[in-house]
Design an enzyme around this catalytic site. Sequence first.
Site, PDB file in Angstrom:
ATOM      1  CG  HIS A 144      -1.939   0.907   1.490  1.00 29.32           C
ATOM      2  ND1 HIS A 144      -1.679   2.256   1.865  1.00 29.32           N
ATOM      3  CD2 HIS A 144      -3.163   0.960   1.354  1.00 29.32           C
ATOM      4  CE1 HIS A 144      -2.782   2.873   1.767  1.00 29.32           C
ATOM      5  NE2 HIS A 144      -3.710   2.374   1.227  1.00 29.32           N
ATOM      6  CG  ASP A 221       0.715  -2.159   6.141  1.00 26.06           C
ATOM      7  OD1 ASP A 221      -0.058  -2.190   7.057  1.00 26.06           O
ATOM      8  OD2 ASP A 221       0.817  -1.388   5.205  1.00 26.06           O
ATOM      9  CE  LYS A 247      -7.070   0.276   6.444  1.00 22.67           C
ATOM     10  NZ  LYS A 247      -7.920   0.535   5.295  1.00 22.67           N
ATOM     11  CB  CYS A 385      -3.517   3.277  -1.633  1.00 20.83           C
ATOM     12  SG  CYS A 385      -4.669   4.504  -1.225  1.00 20.83           S
TER      13      CYS A 385
HETATM   14  C1  LIG Z   1      -2.201  -2.562   3.706  1.00 23.42           C
HETATM   15  C2  LIG Z   1      -2.646  -1.127   4.322  1.00 23.42           C
HETATM   16  N1  LIG Z   1      -1.685  -0.557   4.680  1.00 23.42           N
HETATM   17  C3  LIG Z   1      -1.874   0.721   5.105  1.00 23.42           C
HETATM   18  C4  LIG Z   1      -3.055   1.207   5.100  1.00 23.42           C
HETATM   19  C5  LIG Z   1      -3.168   2.703   5.473  1.00 23.42           C
HETATM   20  O1  LIG Z   1      -4.275   2.525   6.521  1.00 23.42           O
HETATM   21  P1  LIG Z   1      -5.002   4.074   6.992  1.00 23.42           P
HETATM   22  O2  LIG Z   1      -5.282   4.961   6.051  1.00 23.42           O
HETATM   23  O3  LIG Z   1      -5.939   3.439   8.261  1.00 23.42           O
HETATM   24  O4  LIG Z   1      -3.856   4.602   7.969  1.00 23.42           O
HETATM   25  C6  LIG Z   1      -4.208   0.509   4.415  1.00 23.42           C
HETATM   26  C7  LIG Z   1      -5.326   0.985   4.194  1.00 23.42           C
HETATM   27  O5  LIG Z   1      -6.355   0.919   3.301  1.00 23.42           O
HETATM   28  C8  LIG Z   1      -4.107  -0.632   3.997  1.00 23.42           C
HETATM   29  O6  LIG Z   1      -4.709  -1.443   3.385  1.00 23.42           O
END
Ligand SMILES: Cc1ncc(COP(=O)(O)O)c(C=O)c1O
Length: 427
Positions: A144, A221, A247, A385
């Site tokens: 991401h 992550d 989430k 993303c």
């Molecule tokens: C794998 C992963 N990493 C990081 C994030 C970023 O999360 P946040 O926007 O809650 O900080 C997301 C959000 O979709 C994600 O799916």
Amino acid sequence: MTGDRAALKGCSTGGGAGLRRRPFDPAAVRRDFPILQQQVRGKPLVYLDNAATTQKPLAVVQAISDYYLRDNANIHRGVHLLSERATAAYEDARRAVQAFINAREAREVIFVRGTTEGINLVAQSLVRQGLAPGDEIVVSVLEHHSNFVPWKMAAEATGARLRVVPITDAGELRLDEYERLLSPRTRLVALGHVSNALGTVNPAAEIVRLAHARGIPVLLDGAQAVAHRPVDVQALDCDFYAFSGHKLYGPTGIGVLYGKAARLDALPPWQGGGDMISSVTLEQVDYNTLPAKFEAGTPNIAGAIGLAAAIRYLAGLDLQAACASEDALVEYAVERLAALPAVRVVGRPAERAGIVSFVVENVHPHDVGTILDGEGVAVRAGHHCCQPLMHRLGLDATARASFAFYNTREDVDRLADGLGRVREVFG
Ligand SMILES: Cc1ncc(COP(=O)(O)O)c(C=O)c1O
């Protein structure tokens, strides 16, 4: 994979020790989520955008509302009763998270805004610690942007270099290439636990083992893992683990960076302000101990309390059964979608959690999403993303159905019917 199994074993959360677990029943669980009871576009809502954010059980909404109605005050600094209560609730929340991920100590749990902020914290602290030209950070093409851009920024600021682990056509990390990229120059490995675009479950414990064998720390992550797999940071042995409350059935604006105490102690803080100091003179600032060192300013108190309520709610469920039900549903979705004419499931990882990406021949994913919305089915469409991954896959975008334990087989059938409608519209 032995370590991975150990890290994922048990499918239970420690956050609600002493709570009685209800047998898992998706229909009963759905009643805990009032938002799911509504009609959209004149049809019962099918919510399949859980990877973007999950819905919140009433217990979470109530905990936040109770806090504001009864206990609201700033924490740590007050001498009055409300501040005492707010402080106790905030620190209780930290202990709930500690138990949930099986951290050794509560001070290893840093409250942040979300996964993004947790990763930026480590990246910017590493910059301040002296990341230098010649140093390398290992990421992958699956990441991401939240686990790519902060490292790119750190590299640009310091002259360090990113090394990128490639994937197979099935959407799995090339572990042979990963191992090859690890070197005495590697300062950190930063990889996702579960891919938000393809649902791939990475062999996290193996990733950590291979890095630690060379003395390299690992950040995972966990944004897409915590809601689908029990996470035990001690079994994983990772050095950092970041995730977002929203989430995990909790509120937005709150998340967690777990770090081993020794690793966090060694890092300088990245934000300055109230609470993160032990003393300040005009000449000198001495930093506070963990976790305050990394929590400058008034934190999201209500958010932490809401996250703890989500963890306690989960602890009251039979999570083993909930995970099994969700995994079966995802498998059913892959089968149903793959059997539809003109639909292609993107990525075929051997282990998948919560997510199915797909494309419909000659129809842009945004059109797919819009038509599904008209049928009451909420999915996400876009690059998720993950532009480097889309580039690797030769796609601009996909449609993505993402699942929670409150989803049902009927939801998958409604998705499949909606895709039938997409084909009708586009001939
Ligand atoms: C794998 C992963 N990493 C990081 C994030 C970023 O999360 P946040 O926007 O809650 O900080 C997301 C959000 O979709 C994600 O799916």
